[in-house]
Write an enzyme that holds these catalytic residues in place. Structure first.
Site, PDB file in Angstrom:
ATOM      1  N   GLN A   1       4.562   9.070   7.241  1.00 25.32           N
ATOM      2  CA  GLN A   1       3.691  10.017   6.518  1.00 25.32           C
ATOM      3  C   GLN A   1       4.172  11.436   6.751  1.00 25.32           C
ATOM      4  OE1 GLN A   1      -0.301   9.068   7.772  1.00 25.32           O
ATOM      5  NE2 GLN A   1      -0.290   7.106   6.704  1.00 25.32           N
TER       6      GLN A   1
ATOM      7  N   LYS B   1       0.834  -1.205   0.000  1.00 26.31           N
ATOM      8  CA  LYS B   1       0.000   0.000   0.000  1.00 26.31           C
ATOM      9  C   LYS B   1       0.870   1.256   0.000  1.00 26.31           C
ATOM     10  CE  LYS B   1      -2.788   0.865   3.690  1.00 26.31           C
ATOM     11  NZ  LYS B   1      -2.511   2.213   4.223  1.00 26.31           N
ATOM     12  N   SER B   2       1.880   1.284   0.865  1.00 26.05           N
ATOM     13  CA  SER B   2       2.729   2.485   0.957  1.00 26.05           C
ATOM     14  C   SER B   2       3.433   2.756  -0.367  1.00 26.05           C
ATOM     15  CB  SER B   2       3.790   2.292   2.048  1.00 26.05           C
ATOM     16  OG  SER B   2       3.180   2.212   3.300  1.00 26.05           O
TER      17      SER B   2
ATOM     18  N   LYS C   1      -4.962   5.906  14.661  1.00 27.51           N
ATOM     19  CA  LYS C   1      -5.027   5.230  13.351  1.00 27.51           C
ATOM     20  C   LYS C   1      -6.477   5.288  12.839  1.00 27.51           C
ATOM     21  CE  LYS C   1      -0.752   4.164  12.873  1.00 27.51           C
ATOM     22  NZ  LYS C   1       0.009   4.844  11.813  1.00 27.51           N
TER      23      LYS C   1
ATOM     24  N   ARG D   1      -8.632  12.520  12.364  1.00 27.58           N
ATOM     25  CA  ARG D   1      -7.228  12.174  12.648  1.00 27.58           C
ATOM     26  C   ARG D   1      -6.345  13.429  12.656  1.00 27.58           C
ATOM     27  NH1 ARG D   1      -5.631   7.065   9.108  1.00 27.58           N
ATOM     28  NH2 ARG D   1      -3.793   7.169  10.443  1.00 27.58           N
TER      29      ARG D   1
ATOM     30  N   GLY E   1      -5.014   8.156   5.324  1.00 22.40           N
ATOM     31  CA  GLY E   1      -4.106   9.121   5.950  1.00 22.40           C
ATOM     32  C   GLY E   1      -2.899   9.386   5.072  1.00 22.40           C
TER      33      GLY E   1
ATOM     34  N   ARG F   1       3.042   5.975  -3.204  1.00 21.72           N
ATOM     35  CA  ARG F   1       4.225   6.749  -3.602  1.00 21.72           C
ATOM     36  C   ARG F   1       4.492   6.644  -5.091  1.00 21.72           C
ATOM     37  NH1 ARG F   1       4.109   5.611   1.594  1.00 21.72           N
ATOM     38  NH2 ARG F   1       5.372   6.727   3.128  1.00 21.72           N
TER      39      ARG F   1
ATOM     40  N   ASP G   1       1.595  -1.261  11.796  1.00 24.53           N
ATOM     41  CA  ASP G   1       0.308  -1.729  11.264  1.00 24.53           C
ATOM     42  C   ASP G   1       0.002  -3.177  11.663  1.00 24.53           C
ATOM     43  OD1 ASP G   1      -0.128   0.729  10.150  1.00 24.53           O
ATOM     44  OD2 ASP G   1       0.698   0.189   8.195  1.00 24.53           O
TER      45      ASP G   1
ATOM     46  N   ARG H   1      -7.735  -3.243   9.227  1.00 22.23           N
ATOM     47  CA  ARG H   1      -6.837  -4.210   9.878  1.00 22.23           C
ATOM     48  C   ARG H   1      -7.520  -4.896  11.062  1.00 22.23           C
ATOM     49  NH1 ARG H   1      -2.618  -3.459   6.603  1.00 22.23           N
ATOM     50  NH2 ARG H   1      -1.993  -1.331   6.174  1.00 22.23           N
TER      51      ARG H   1
HETATM   52  C1  S3P Z   1       2.263   4.729   6.187  1.00 18.16           C
HETATM   53  C2  S3P Z   1       2.836   5.037   7.404  1.00 18.16           C
HETATM   54  C3  S3P Z   1       2.280   4.605   8.694  1.00 18.16           C
HETATM   55  C4  S3P Z   1       1.321   3.426   8.524  1.00 18.16           C
HETATM   56  C5  S3P Z   1       0.359   3.642   7.403  1.00 18.16           C
HETATM   57  C6  S3P Z   1       1.081   3.854   6.083  1.00 18.16           C
HETATM   58  C7  S3P Z   1       2.869   5.263   4.953  1.00 18.16           C
HETATM   59  O1  S3P Z   1       1.568   5.676   9.273  1.00 18.16           O
HETATM   60  O2  S3P Z   1       0.639   3.209   9.733  1.00 18.16           O
HETATM   61  O3  S3P Z   1      -0.511   2.521   7.267  1.00 18.16           O
HETATM   62  O4  S3P Z   1       2.530   4.785   3.850  1.00 18.16           O
HETATM   63  O5  S3P Z   1       3.694   6.166   5.055  1.00 18.16           O
HETATM   64  P1  S3P Z   1       2.292   6.795  10.167  1.00 18.16           P
HETATM   65  O6  S3P Z   1       3.232   7.549   9.318  1.00 18.16           O
HETATM   66  O7  S3P Z   1       1.174   7.668  10.667  1.00 18.16           O
HETATM   67  O8  S3P Z   1       2.967   6.054  11.273  1.00 18.16           O
END
Ligand code: S3P
Length: 436
Positions: A173, A23-24, A350, A126, A97, A28, A323, A396
């Site tokens: 993030q 996902k991350s 979260k 959030r 987020g 990006r 996560d 989750r």
């Molecule tokens: C993420 C960073 C994490 C993670 C989220 C995805 C990202 O959050 O919990 O599911 O893709 O950068 P935080 O940066 O708030 O810790």
């Protein structure tokens, strides 16, 4: 749509699966590809609600992203760092987020253009000041509910100046938002985080030709200098270890299980769960290790282990398994002895308050959990009874409760189960495939 799932306990899990894309990295790939010059091709993209929210926002910002078809590679033609257009509509980040915070960083430096970001009920509660505050130090202008702390957020694009920013939370993030802002600022931007968080942004920016350097103790200081342009790349996205985690824990605890999870991203900033599985005494092996597009990957073969040991999670490891806390809470219920999760206040902000929600839902199965301000204390050796539980809209939580249900006696029901669509839409099909 059927939003209540009935799960029968007492089965075994066996077989081979491929978890969906990370996902991350999916977020990006779209964001960095959009501001590069030339073409970026993307393979292994996670076709789920969160990254699709990012795609939708970027389209409204003038980037030509084709309709994405599940499982098919696609290309985007970037508009350049300064080529973002002022949108006619509000940008809706849904439940994501990552979309909202990374876009705040990207858009803060788009001079003379304004933007409005909003999200669903969960996202609009959030904390956003953790991004808005450091970006304001760079000259960014934000307005939002509760004095800029919550979305909807308005961003007035300004000429940003680089600066040294110490972030109070180890959040990828927040770090990524500052780095994206630094790309388009005057001078050097330096981010120092209290513990190192996932580094996909740094890796990808470097691959696209950005001037990024990692310094300091344990790489907690990231320095970026502006560049004129980034160059489009080919991105291969590995499977998401945070999705694999459900099978890694289910396969370790459910009797007679043997699961081979193929093509899992093994970036060291994400593999905290493997360290905890080592402490638990899990029976797993990593096969076919390689590197694709700058990210380490491998397959994970996990088999049932008996006599799992309790564990303690605290300190710098938190960002590396942030996560995975919901599924590790389920795991702790089946480790002989008392497990403890500390320093985990971040879990409260979260998609839901995951400490409260996991304690509340798992207690319905008979779990022995004490909720603390910054964590949980879990007494293992649980015998789970069947229960009627609720994801409380958190993806989750939904999937962790599915694993908990497999470990319970009889049939359990999970309501709002399709929250899983945020990160793993094929979770229930994969579960069906693995049940023997
Ligand atoms: C993420 C960073 C994490 C993670 C989220 C995805 C990202 O959050 O919990 O599911 O893709 O950068 P935080 O940066 O708030 O810790």
């Amino acid at each position: 749509m059927d939003n209540i799932r009935t799960i029968k306990g007492g089965v075994n899990l066996q077989g081979i699966i491929r978890v969906p894309g990370d996902k991350s990295i999916s977020h990006r790939s779209l964001i960095i590809g959009s501001i590069a010059e030339g073409e970026t091709s993307i393979e292994g993209f996670l076709y789920s609600e969160d990254p699709l929210s990012t795609a939708d926002c970027l389209r409204k910002l003038g980037v030509n992203i084709p309709t994405i078809i599940n499982g098919e590679p696609f290309s985007i033609k970037g508009v350049g760092i300064k080529g973002i257009k002022e949108p006619k509509e509000i940008l809706n980040c849904g439940n994501s987020g990552t979309t909202m915070r990374l876009l705040m960083g990207l858009l803060a430096g788009q001079e003379g253009k304004s933007f409005i970001l909003t999200g669903d009920d969960s996202l609009n509660e959030r904390p956003m000041a953790r991004v808005g505050k450091p970006l304001s130090l760079m000259g960014g202008t934000f307005f939002g509910r509760e004095n800029g702390r919550k979305a909807p957020i308005t961003i007035v694009g300004e000429k940003l100046r680089g600066c040294v920013v110490g972030t109070p939370v180890a959040s990828a993030q927040v770090k990524s938002a500052i780095l994206l802002a630094g790309l388009n600022a005057s001078g050097t931007t330096s981010v120092i985080e209290p513990a190192s968080s996932r580094d996909h942004t740094e890796r990808m920016l470097k691959a696209f030709g950005a001037d990024v350097n990692i310094r300091g103790e344990l790489g907690r200081n990231i320095v970026i200098n502006p560049v004129d342009h980034l160059t489009g790349q080919r991105i291969l996205i590995p499977g998401d270890i945070s999705s694999a985690a459900f099978w890694m824990i289910a396969g370790s605890i459910i009797p007679n299980s043997n699961i081979l999870i193929k093509n899992v991203g093994l970036n060291p900033t994400r593999t905290g769960i493997l360290k905890i599985m080592d402490i638990m005494g899990c029976n797993y092996e990593i096969l076919d290790k390689s590197i694709i597009a700058g990210e380490p990957i491998g397959s994970i073969n996990v088999k049932t282990s008996n006599n799992l040991k309790p564990f303690k999670i605290e300190g710098d490891i938190l960002p590396k398994l942030i996560d995975e806390i919901p599924i590790l809470t389920v795991a702790a219920c089946f480790c002989g002895g008392i497990s403890e999760i500390k320093d985990a206040k971040e879990l409260r902000v979260k998609e839901t308050d995951r400490l409260k929600v996991m304690a509340r839902q798992l207690k319905k199965f008979g779990a022995k959990i004490i909720e603390k301000e910054d964590g949980l204390i879990i007494t293992g050796d649980s015998k789970f009874n069947s229960a009627e539980v609720d994801s409380e809209t958190d993806h989750r939580v939904s999937m962790s409760l599915a694993v908990a249900s497999l470990l319970a006696k009889g049939s359990s029901k999970i309501s709002r189960a399709n929250a899983s669509n945020v990160s793993y839409p094929t979770f229930w099909d994969d579960l069906e495939k693995l049940i023997k």
